[in-house]
Design an enzyme around this catalytic site. Structure first.
Site, PDB file in Angstrom:
ATOM      1  N   SER A  42       0.862  -1.196   0.000  1.00 17.55           N
ATOM      2  CA  SER A  42       0.000   0.000   0.000  1.00 17.55           C
ATOM      3  C   SER A  42       0.889   1.233   0.000  1.00 17.55           C
ATOM      4  CB  SER A  42      -0.863  -0.017   1.269  1.00 17.55           C
ATOM      5  OG  SER A  42      -1.466   1.228   1.486  1.00 17.55           O
ATOM      6  N   TYR A  71      -3.466  -0.823   9.909  1.00 20.76           N
ATOM      7  CA  TYR A  71      -3.263  -1.029   8.467  1.00 20.76           C
ATOM      8  C   TYR A  71      -1.870  -0.536   8.062  1.00 20.76           C
ATOM      9  CZ  TYR A  71      -4.497  -1.023   3.477  1.00 20.76           C
ATOM     10  OH  TYR A  71      -4.538  -1.268   2.126  1.00 20.76           O
TER      11      TYR A  71
HETATM   12  P1  NAP Z   1     -11.646  -5.770  -0.962  1.00 19.10           P
HETATM   13  O1  NAP Z   1     -12.463  -5.538  -2.181  1.00 19.10           O
HETATM   14  O2  NAP Z   1     -12.216  -5.433   0.366  1.00 19.10           O
HETATM   15  O3  NAP Z   1     -11.154  -7.292  -0.995  1.00 19.10           O
HETATM   16  C1  NAP Z   1     -10.466  -7.850   0.089  1.00 19.10           C
HETATM   17  C2  NAP Z   1     -10.170  -9.300  -0.194  1.00 19.10           C
HETATM   18  O4  NAP Z   1      -9.509  -9.841   0.964  1.00 19.10           O
HETATM   19  C3  NAP Z   1     -11.430 -10.098  -0.421  1.00 19.10           C
HETATM   20  O5  NAP Z   1     -11.273 -10.984  -1.492  1.00 19.10           O
HETATM   21  C4  NAP Z   1     -11.586 -10.864   0.872  1.00 19.10           C
HETATM   22  O6  NAP Z   1     -12.133 -12.137   0.726  1.00 19.10           O
HETATM   23  C5  NAP Z   1     -10.162 -11.030   1.356  1.00 19.10           C
HETATM   24  N1  NAP Z   1     -10.219 -11.203   2.796  1.00 19.10           N
HETATM   25  C6  NAP Z   1     -10.609 -10.295   3.723  1.00 19.10           C
HETATM   26  N2  NAP Z   1     -10.626 -10.854   4.946  1.00 19.10           N
HETATM   27  C7  NAP Z   1     -10.246 -12.149   4.774  1.00 19.10           C
HETATM   28  C8  NAP Z   1     -10.081 -13.240   5.655  1.00 19.10           C
HETATM   29  N3  NAP Z   1     -10.335 -13.137   6.975  1.00 19.10           N
HETATM   30  N4  NAP Z   1      -9.662 -14.429   5.156  1.00 19.10           N
HETATM   31  C9  NAP Z   1      -9.441 -14.567   3.833  1.00 19.10           C
HETATM   32  N5  NAP Z   1      -9.592 -13.577   2.945  1.00 19.10           N
HETATM   33  C10 NAP Z   1      -9.996 -12.379   3.407  1.00 19.10           C
HETATM   34  O7  NAP Z   1     -10.314  -4.955  -1.010  1.00 19.10           O
HETATM   35  P2  NAP Z   1      -9.262  -4.634  -2.167  1.00 19.10           P
HETATM   36  O8  NAP Z   1      -9.187  -3.181  -2.312  1.00 19.10           O
HETATM   37  O9  NAP Z   1      -9.493  -5.492  -3.349  1.00 19.10           O
HETATM   38  O10 NAP Z   1      -7.942  -5.086  -1.403  1.00 19.10           O
HETATM   39  C11 NAP Z   1      -7.051  -6.086  -1.869  1.00 19.10           C
HETATM   40  C12 NAP Z   1      -5.685  -5.784  -1.297  1.00 19.10           C
HETATM   41  O11 NAP Z   1      -5.217  -4.538  -1.817  1.00 19.10           O
HETATM   42  C13 NAP Z   1      -5.679  -5.632   0.228  1.00 19.10           C
HETATM   43  O12 NAP Z   1      -4.525  -6.210   0.764  1.00 19.10           O
HETATM   44  C14 NAP Z   1      -5.648  -4.133   0.415  1.00 19.10           C
HETATM   45  O13 NAP Z   1      -5.083  -3.757   1.634  1.00 19.10           O
HETATM   46  C15 NAP Z   1      -4.792  -3.730  -0.757  1.00 19.10           C
HETATM   47  N6  NAP Z   1      -4.891  -2.326  -1.125  1.00 19.10           N
HETATM   48  C16 NAP Z   1      -6.066  -1.802  -1.567  1.00 19.10           C
HETATM   49  C17 NAP Z   1      -6.112  -0.462  -1.917  1.00 19.10           C
HETATM   50  C18 NAP Z   1      -7.362   0.175  -2.437  1.00 19.10           C
HETATM   51  O14 NAP Z   1      -7.350   1.405  -2.647  1.00 19.10           O
HETATM   52  N7  NAP Z   1      -8.437  -0.536  -2.649  1.00 19.10           N
HETATM   53  C19 NAP Z   1      -4.974   0.334  -1.825  1.00 19.10           C
HETATM   54  C20 NAP Z   1      -3.803  -0.227  -1.363  1.00 19.10           C
HETATM   55  C21 NAP Z   1      -3.770  -1.569  -1.032  1.00 19.10           C
HETATM   56  P3  NAP Z   1     -13.712 -12.354   0.917  1.00 19.10           P
HETATM   57  O15 NAP Z   1     -14.353 -11.761  -0.283  1.00 19.10           O
HETATM   58  O16 NAP Z   1     -13.789 -13.833   0.989  1.00 19.10           O
HETATM   59  O17 NAP Z   1     -14.088 -11.639   2.198  1.00 19.10           O
END
Ligand code: NAP
Length: 260
Positions: free
Chosen positions: A152, A165
């Site tokens: 991130s 985070y």
């Molecule tokens: P998201 O749409 O909320 O997706 C999160 C994913 O993590 C989902 O597939 C979820 O699976 C999985 N997850 C959450 N809790 C879990 C658990 N207890 N066990 C197994 N799987 C779990 O978020 P996203 O934005 O795509 O995030 C993906 C990654 O990118 C994360 O690491 C996040 O920190 C990082 N990131 C995101 C952003 C952004 O702006 N969106 C920026 C920087 C970094 P389920 O669907 O099964 O719950």
């Protein structure tokens, strides 16, 4: 499915059921990979999408809130048993908890550190053990194992209301380098992507707050929220042979945010 860069490679993407992981898993599948999803919830949506493009796909359900070192070894052993091998691990699954730093609840701190940092650490340890003991000998002599961590901008910055985070993503960038330092010579690559602000459930609260949303957009040189697909290309590059000499890097994919 036509042959692509990842033809017949087995690629694990954690959290592929939605958001960034979903886009990454589909992008690997479109390039011929056998995509493997490990999510907490029902994978029927991504299963249907994989079927519609004729991709080879396997799904496992695992709650990373309870993932231990021992359980991570069992999960990787099961994937190897079912799929024959593993070539790429994308540690993408992650959560975010927002609360003022002074009152930040212990439960939120622990949950974020467990899911965002401990789970990728244990899974990476498990794939490394398998690669060193078995996988490397079964692969062609120039094959490499690739780990891509989804970090991130809070691997570099402090953020607001999200101390757990920030700690987890700074830690993830740190262990990306730590694994590279010890294991790059074993034909392994460990790199990370630092996404900017991407339109997923993770950023829903920010996008729905007009003041925060405007402040964020005003700082992004691209003047738009990123899409999950914007991250997929970088993940494929880091997992490809084109990135064989990259190790321990954290690549910003942020529309220019950190350049400001
Ligand atoms: P998201 O749409 O909320 O997706 C999160 C994913 O993590 C989902 O597939 C979820 O699976 C999985 N997850 C959450 N809790 C879990 C658990 N207890 N066990 C197994 N799987 C779990 O978020 P996203 O934005 O795509 O995030 C993906 C990654 O990118 C994360 O690491 C996040 O920190 C990082 N990131 C995101 C952003 C952004 O702006 N969106 C920026 C920087 C970094 P389920 O669907 O099964 O719950």
């Amino acid at each position: 499915m036509s042959a692509g860069r990842f033809q017949d490679k087995v690629v694990i993407v954690t959290g592929a059921c939605r958001g960034i992981g979903h886009a990454i898993a589909l992008a690997f599948a479109r390039e011929g990979a056998h995509a493997v999803s490990i999510c907490a919830r029902d994978p029927s949506d991504i299963t249907a999408k994989m079927e519609s493009i004729g991709a080879k796909f396997s799904a496992y359900t695992e709650d990373f809130a309870r993932l231990t070192q021992k359980r991570a070894s069992e999960v990787i052993a099961q994937v190897v048993k079912d799929c024959g091998r593993v070539d790429v691990l994308v540690n993408n699954a992650g959560i975010i908890k927002r609360a003022p730093i002074v009152d930040h609840p212990e439960a939120d701190w622990n949950a974020v550190l467990q899911i965002n940092l401990s789970a990728p650490f244990y899974l990476t340890q498990a794939v490394c053990k398998w690669w060193l003991a078995t996988g490397r000998d079964q692969a062609s002599t120039d094959a490499r194992f690739k780990v891509v961590n989804i970090a991130s901008m809070l691997s570099f910055q402090g953020g607001i209301l999200v101390p757990g985070y920030t700690a987890s993503k700074s830690g993830l960038a740190g262990i990306t380098k730590a694994f590279a330092n010890e294991l790059a010579k074993e034909r392994m690559n460990f790199n990370a992507i630092a996404p900017g602000y991407i339109a997923t459930d993770n950023t829903k609260t920010l996008r729905e707050d007009p003041l925060r949303s405007k402040a964020i957009l005003d700082r992004i040189p691209e003047s738009r929220w990123g899409a999950p697909e914007d991250i997929a290309g970088a993940a494929l590059f880091l997992a490809s042979r084109d990135a064989d000499y990259l190790n321990g890097t954290v690549m910003n994919v942020d529309g220019g945010w950190l350049a400001r």
